[in-house]
Design a protein around this motif. Structure first.
Motif, PDB file in Angstrom:
ATOM      1  N   ILE A  24     -88.557 -95.372  46.739  1.00  0.00           N
ATOM      2  CA  ILE A  24     -89.071 -96.321  47.724  1.00  0.00           C
ATOM      3  C   ILE A  24     -90.334 -96.945  47.157  1.00  0.00           C
ATOM      4  N   SER A  25     -90.362 -98.259  47.135  1.00  0.00           N
ATOM      5  CA  SER A  25     -91.515 -98.982  46.626  1.00  0.00           C
ATOM      6  C   SER A  25     -92.070 -99.825  47.759  1.00  0.00           C
ATOM      7  N   LEU A  26     -93.377 -99.807  47.931  1.00  0.00           N
ATOM      8  CA  LEU A  26     -93.964-100.570  49.017  1.00  0.00           C
ATOM      9  C   LEU A  26     -95.289-101.196  48.611  1.00  0.00           C
ATOM     10  N   LEU A  27     -95.568-102.315  49.256  1.00  0.00           N
ATOM     11  CA  LEU A  27     -96.863-102.970  49.107  1.00  0.00           C
ATOM     12  C   LEU A  27     -97.700-102.552  50.305  1.00  0.00           C
ATOM     13  N   MET A  28     -98.934-102.160  50.036  1.00  0.00           N
ATOM     14  CA  MET A  28     -99.813-101.755  51.136  1.00  0.00           C
ATOM     15  C   MET A  28    -101.209-102.294  50.882  1.00  0.00           C
TER      16      MET A  28
ATOM     17  N   ASP B 153    -102.645-109.110  43.094  1.00  0.00           N
ATOM     18  CA  ASP B 153    -103.484-109.433  44.247  1.00  0.00           C
ATOM     19  C   ASP B 153    -104.383-108.217  44.519  1.00  0.00           C
ATOM     20  N   PRO B 154    -105.692-108.321  44.320  1.00  0.00           N
ATOM     21  CA  PRO B 154    -106.564-107.146  44.459  1.00  0.00           C
ATOM     22  C   PRO B 154    -106.618-106.570  45.872  1.00  0.00           C
ATOM     23  N   THR B 155    -106.092-107.271  46.877  1.00  0.00           N
ATOM     24  CA  THR B 155    -106.108-106.745  48.239  1.00  0.00           C
ATOM     25  C   THR B 155    -104.872-105.899  48.539  1.00  0.00           C
ATOM     26  N   VAL B 156    -103.936-105.865  47.586  1.00  0.00           N
ATOM     27  CA  VAL B 156    -102.662-105.167  47.799  1.00  0.00           C
ATOM     28  C   VAL B 156    -102.407-104.191  46.649  1.00  0.00           C
ATOM     29  N   SER B 157    -101.944-103.001  47.013  1.00  0.00           N
ATOM     30  CA  SER B 157    -101.519-102.006  46.028  1.00  0.00           C
ATOM     31  C   SER B 157    -100.012-101.809  46.138  1.00  0.00           C
ATOM     32  N   ARG B 158     -99.425-101.412  45.029  1.00  0.00           N
ATOM     33  CA  ARG B 158     -97.995-101.088  45.042  1.00  0.00           C
ATOM     34  C   ARG B 158     -97.864 -99.588  44.874  1.00  0.00           C
ATOM     35  N   LEU B 159     -97.119 -98.983  45.782  1.00  0.00           N
ATOM     36  CA  LEU B 159     -96.887 -97.549  45.772  1.00  0.00           C
ATOM     37  C   LEU B 159     -95.402 -97.318  45.559  1.00  0.00           C
ATOM     38  N   THR B 160     -95.067 -96.463  44.633  1.00  0.00           N
ATOM     39  CA  THR B 160     -93.673 -96.097  44.398  1.00  0.00           C
ATOM     40  C   THR B 160     -93.565 -94.593  44.521  1.00  0.00           C
ATOM     41  N   LEU B 161     -92.635 -94.145  45.355  1.00  0.00           N
ATOM     42  CA  LEU B 161     -92.444 -92.713  45.533  1.00  0.00           C
ATOM     43  C   LEU B 161     -90.969 -92.373  45.460  1.00  0.00           C
TER      44      LEU B 161
ATOM     45  N   THR C 281     -96.584 -92.851  42.506  1.00  0.00           N
ATOM     46  CA  THR C 281     -97.453 -93.661  41.654  1.00  0.00           C
ATOM     47  C   THR C 281     -98.004 -94.792  42.503  1.00  0.00           C
ATOM     48  N   VAL C 282     -99.253 -95.136  42.270  1.00  0.00           N
ATOM     49  CA  VAL C 282     -99.873 -96.213  43.025  1.00  0.00           C
ATOM     50  C   VAL C 282    -100.921 -96.895  42.156  1.00  0.00           C
ATOM     51  N   ALA C 283    -100.962 -98.221  42.259  1.00  0.00           N
ATOM     52  CA  ALA C 283    -101.950 -98.994  41.502  1.00  0.00           C
ATOM     53  C   ALA C 283    -102.089-100.362  42.150  1.00  0.00           C
TER      54      ALA C 283
ATOM     55  N   GLU D 191     -98.175 -77.970  26.935  1.00  0.00           N
ATOM     56  CA  GLU D 191     -98.622 -78.647  28.151  1.00  0.00           C
ATOM     57  C   GLU D 191     -97.740 -79.866  28.401  1.00  0.00           C
ATOM     58  N   VAL D 192     -97.477 -80.164  29.675  1.00  0.00           N
ATOM     59  CA  VAL D 192     -96.662 -81.313  30.054  1.00  0.00           C
ATOM     60  C   VAL D 192     -97.388 -82.108  31.133  1.00  0.00           C
ATOM     61  N   VAL D 193     -97.447 -83.435  30.965  1.00  0.00           N
ATOM     62  CA  VAL D 193     -98.003 -84.327  31.983  1.00  0.00           C
ATOM     63  C   VAL D 193     -97.004 -85.453  32.194  1.00  0.00           C
ATOM     64  N   ARG D 194     -96.602 -85.671  33.443  1.00  0.00           N
ATOM     65  CA  ARG D 194     -95.663 -86.743  33.794  1.00  0.00           C
ATOM     66  C   ARG D 194     -96.302 -87.633  34.841  1.00  0.00           C
ATOM     67  N   THR D 195     -96.020 -88.936  34.756  1.00  0.00           N
ATOM     68  CA  THR D 195     -96.619 -89.874  35.696  1.00  0.00           C
ATOM     69  C   THR D 195     -95.888 -89.940  37.021  1.00  0.00           C
ATOM     70  N   GLY D 196     -94.625 -89.603  37.049  1.00  0.00           N
ATOM     71  CA  GLY D 196     -93.805 -89.877  38.212  1.00  0.00           C
ATOM     72  C   GLY D 196     -93.129 -91.214  38.013  1.00  0.00           C
ATOM     73  N   VAL D 197     -92.137 -91.471  38.817  1.00  0.00           N
ATOM     74  CA  VAL D 197     -91.296 -92.652  38.639  1.00  0.00           C
ATOM     75  C   VAL D 197     -91.978 -93.907  39.161  1.00  0.00           C
ATOM     76  N   THR D 198     -91.834 -94.985  38.417  1.00  0.00           N
ATOM     77  CA  THR D 198     -92.158 -96.306  38.909  1.00  0.00           C
ATOM     78  C   THR D 198     -90.942 -97.182  38.630  1.00  0.00           C
ATOM     79  N   GLY D 199     -90.775 -98.238  39.396  1.00  0.00           N
ATOM     80  CA  GLY D 199     -89.569 -99.041  39.214  1.00  0.00           C
ATOM     81  C   GLY D 199     -89.722-100.454  39.708  1.00  0.00           C
ATOM     82  N   ILE D 200     -88.748-101.271  39.324  1.00  0.00           N
ATOM     83  CA  ILE D 200     -88.734-102.671  39.718  1.00  0.00           C
ATOM     84  C   ILE D 200     -87.283-103.109  39.867  1.00  0.00           C
ATOM     85  N   SER D 201     -87.024-103.976  40.840  1.00  0.00           N
ATOM     86  CA  SER D 201     -85.669-104.481  41.058  1.00  0.00           C
ATOM     87  C   SER D 201     -85.252-105.388  39.916  1.00  0.00           C
ATOM     88  N   ARG D 202     -83.966-105.382  39.633  1.00  0.00           N
ATOM     89  CA  ARG D 202     -83.446-106.257  38.589  1.00  0.00           C
ATOM     90  C   ARG D 202     -83.200-107.650  39.152  1.00  0.00           C
ATOM     91  N   ALA D 203     -83.090-108.592  38.244  1.00  0.00           N
ATOM     92  CA  ALA D 203     -82.717-109.978  38.537  1.00  0.00           C
ATOM     93  C   ALA D 203     -83.726-110.654  39.464  1.00  0.00           C
TER      94      ALA D 203
END
Length: 164
Positions: A5-9, A40-48, A34-36, A146-158
């Motif tokens: 699930i990806s959302l803009l907040m 647009d600096p007023t909006v963050s994208r969160l992917t979980l 993941t969130v960053a 040691e292992v470090v993973r970021t977690g999934v991030t994604g984007i729709s195709r097309a």
């Protein structure tokens, strides 16, 4: 079934806490997050990523859409998408084992980003299954330190876009 699930907040203090709190209050598990900031600096994208039956995921998306901080939401798993995860892994590599580890890193298209006489730090990106397979393979030939993973991030195709 796993869902991405990806959302803009709104990029405001407490917004992330309210999204995570919603999951906690309803006893839903977040497997990765993941969130960053966006362009647009007023909006963050969160992917979980989360697990659940379609009814549960529908309930989650309805509840997320009720939050004032959530501007827009999409379930990337419902359509074609590209997903990636970043892995940093520190493995022991000594003697003849070093060339075997390096060959495996090359096969998985990873990069050795730090070298010491006894260790390699490897960077690898790809789908969760690719990252999982790499960890299993490298773990069978070397000691994982040691292992470090970021977690999934994604984007729709097309042409499909998540934007305001």
């Amino acid at each position: 079934m796993r869902h991405i699930i990806s959302l803009l907040m709104e990029n405001e203090p407490g917004a992330l806490s309210r999204v995570v709190g919603l999951f906690s209050q309803r006893n839903y598990n977040i497997e990765s997050l993941t969130v960053a900031a966006t362009e647009d600096p007023t909006v963050s994208r969160l992917t979980l990523t989360t697990q659940g039956k379609p009814e549960v995921i529908e309930q989650i998306t309805k509840n997320l859409n009720k939050l004032i901080e959530v501007v827009k939401l999409v379930n990337l798993s419902e359509s074609e998408h590209i997903e990636r995860e970043l892995l940093l892994i520190k493995v022991k590599a000594t003697g003849a084992q070093r060339s075997e580890v390096k060959r495996t890193v090359d096969i998985f298209r990873g990069q050795i980003v730090d070298v010491t006489p006894n260790l390699y730090i490897v960077q690898l990106s790809g789908s969760t299954s690719k990252v999982d397979n790499f960890i299993a393979t490298i773990g069978s030939m070397s000691t994982i330190v040691e292992v470090v993973r970021t977690g999934v991030t994604g984007i729709s195709r097309a042409d499909k876009v998540l934007s305001i």
